[in-house]
Design a protein around this motif. Sequence first.
Motif: not given
Length: 228
Positions: A17-19, A58-60, A76-77
């Motif tokens: 869903g949306p971040l 966000p890193e993809g 980083r999670v």
Amino acid sequence: MQLGPGPHGTTLREDTGPLAPPRLLRPQQGRLGDCWVMAPLLAVHETNPERLRALLRPEGDGIVAVHLPAVSRPIRVDRRLPVDASGRWLYGRRAGANPGWVGVLEKAIAAHVAGDYAILQRGFARFGLEVVLGERVHSQLRAPGAAQILAWRAQGRAIVASTHPLSPRVGTAAGTLPANHVFVVVGADARSGQVQLRNPVRPEALLELDAGSFRRGFISFDVTAPLG
């Protein structure tokens, strides 16, 4: 950073869903007893929500770099978050929606504190604010009055208040106060002296307490610097 499903979870599920959409919904505490984390997130959200958005990059591939100011390196999670046997989200989420930014921040803080969700069930609200903001927070035991609360809020300060073991003896319009729980102070009425609070478990509801109940029901108060 990979974490297990924690004390109430069965497995992990990808949050697709949306971040962090343009309108950040309020953070809502789930079944994890981490009010010392969720109330500070709610307090910052009520004061300057963009401070929270700025923590996320966000890193993809479902990976988010979380830049906690109190931590020297980004955490980083992934967005695989705890669910029960029916696949329902269990812990922090955007109020009435998917976990999004709330679940990601909660996971990063769990990784930073001890690498496990269970450890988040004990902590102090002051530490939660300092982890999220990277700034020292003022604590006091004396309950502030309505005028002081209004002055702090006008300055853009976030305020949280913690109950004590005997707080369930204090009745409110929404029932008795829970013991050892953290609320967010969002305002006050200068004429009546009533104090306005939000509970991270039900963040959309506004709780109003008279000055006497506020003094009896809470034991400590944490106030940030202006969050402009």
